[in-house]
Design a protein around this motif. Sequence first.
Motif, mmCIF file in Angstrom:
data_model
loop_
_atom_site.group_PDB
_atom_site.id
_atom_site.type_symbol
_atom_site.label_atom_id
_atom_site.label_comp_id
_atom_site.label_asym_id
_atom_site.label_seq_id
_atom_site.Cartn_x
_atom_site.Cartn_y
_atom_site.Cartn_z
ATOM 1 N N THR A 320 2.145 -3.615 -3.145
ATOM 2 C CA THR A 320 1.260 -4.556 -2.587
ATOM 3 C C THR A 320 2.144 -5.749 -2.659
ATOM 4 O O THR A 320 2.514 -6.345 -3.618
ATOM 5 N N VAL A 323 -1.159 -10.977 0.494
ATOM 6 C CA VAL A 323 -2.581 -10.843 0.787
ATOM 7 C C VAL A 323 -2.699 -11.156 2.210
ATOM 8 O O VAL A 323 -2.040 -12.200 2.832
ATOM 9 N N LYS A 335 -8.609 1.915 2.055
ATOM 10 C CA LYS A 335 -8.860 1.644 0.436
ATOM 11 C C LYS A 335 -8.568 2.812 -0.324
ATOM 12 O O LYS A 335 -8.235 3.785 0.342
ATOM 13 N N PRO A 380 -8.983 -1.383 -4.199
ATOM 14 C CA PRO A 380 -8.490 -2.194 -3.303
ATOM 15 C C PRO A 380 -8.767 -1.760 -1.865
ATOM 16 O O PRO A 380 -8.611 -0.592 -1.555
ATOM 17 N N PHE A 382 -6.945 -2.475 1.783
ATOM 18 C CA PHE A 382 -5.418 -3.224 2.303
ATOM 19 C C PHE A 382 -5.202 -2.698 3.612
ATOM 20 O O PHE A 382 -5.801 -1.645 4.135
ATOM 21 N N VAL A 391 2.141 -2.737 1.601
ATOM 22 C CA VAL A 391 0.863 -3.073 2.256
ATOM 23 C C VAL A 391 0.609 -4.494 1.864
ATOM 24 O O VAL A 391 0.885 -5.308 0.956
ATOM 25 N N SER A 392 -0.493 -5.032 2.515
ATOM 26 C CA SER A 392 -1.151 -6.322 2.295
ATOM 27 C C SER A 392 -2.650 -6.056 1.673
ATOM 28 O O SER A 392 -3.412 -5.410 2.151
ATOM 29 N N LEU A 393 -2.693 -6.799 0.487
ATOM 30 C CA LEU A 393 -4.090 -6.743 -0.122
ATOM 31 C C LEU A 393 -4.887 -7.502 0.799
ATOM 32 O O LEU A 393 -4.699 -8.426 1.129
ATOM 33 N N ASN A 394 -6.195 -7.006 0.879
ATOM 34 C CA ASN A 394 -7.165 -7.387 1.769
ATOM 35 C C ASN A 394 -8.517 -7.792 1.052
ATOM 36 O O ASN A 394 -9.233 -8.781 1.452
#
Length: 436
Positions: A320, A323, A335, A380, A382, A391-394
């Motif tokens: 990660t 964001v 997810k 999470p 992402f 990845v980007s945490l979403n």
Amino acid sequence: MKVIILVNLLLIITSMLQNCLTVYSQSEPLAKLWNVTDNEVITLLELERNLTMVDGLLQPILEEYNTSFGGSYINVLMNRIFVYTVDPTKIDIIKSRMESYFHFFNFTNATNSLVALRNSFNGVYEQAQKLKPLMVFCFIDIEFNNVGLFLYKYYDNSNREFLDAIQKYNVTLHYLNKSHPIQSDADEYNIIAKDIKTPIIGVHNDDNITVRDIKLPILGGEGIYNLDDHLACSAGFGAKRKDKEDYFIITAGHCTKTKYNTIFKLYSWNENTTGPTIGFMLRHQIEPIDIGAIFIGSDKYKVSMLIRNTDTIQNKELTTYDVSVSSSYGTHLCKSGRTTHVTCGYVKGLNGFFTDNKKQFNGQLIFTNIFGGKGDSGGPGFSYKQDLRIVSLNSITIAVVNSAGVQLHILLPIEPMEQFLRNDNLEIILANNTSH
């Protein structure tokens, strides 16, 4: 004759091997979503990134002419952006301002403008907050150019006042099933618990829960088990206090029903027994957002910037990095969760809402068609960045509905969580801001 039989047998074996190789080359969740090989995913990610950039340039124009257009939806497999058009005479305006990108647009006839869609949605939203109907799910469905309302026939009598009040908005009703939603095997919605708000304060450590040398990382999507309420959920992401070495796992608030200090244990993927104690849920809430913070009080664990993805051949842990915020319809979102592991789908709705079986209201939500199940809550959400490792945490998963052919996976974005995190001086553990 024997030679012919042998040749045919070899051809059959070769075909079977090719089929096996095709399956194995599609181990990545995004490859399964897009129905391509793992090697093709990077190219499609780049196409999606470019389409998202173009869509970002398009949005201000659609807002300026929000009575003439009904929004846009990205289709990465077609390398196109569908622009829902109420007034075709305004297409030339987009062409004049975005001529170099005009070939990406597919103008599709639509009835409802952005203004009409938002007016209808806001009307339904206000009535839902006022009348608190039972278990309704609602968002602006850009792809189908209307407000979508998903509900259960079972609750029609209880929801009659609400349904009568929103009739004038002409929303599209989607009935999930005719049986009691909690008794239906098809319905995977996690029943949400009572809202309890307990501030995070100092933790009393005993012989079993001590803060010493933390060792094993708890990855996002890993299973966790509420020992007091007998609930399985998933770890979302790690967080720490900015002013001292206190670490937390952020997950869904409805993963606990107990008032104080619910004990959580590790409950790994594919395991039937729980592991050592992780710590306590020290703060959680259901309204206005569904979120909770588990204090890591065990010397066996530490928070992690990684997300579990062990079903794949190569990228078994995802890093990660930062964001992200979902802003375009039709883009991918994935997810990780204990029950269904890593799966991906498309962003179908932004800023949607739902009410649960206790009439509690949750808003500012992302609606997707990701496949999920009970036990994935808290895990999470992402999006992939430039490759299949970063990845980007979403967001985090807060509800899943699989019923009557309808698949809804509902996530709480990071942005509404920020106040919850700030209240306790917490920051998210990310690769670009920590060495933990």
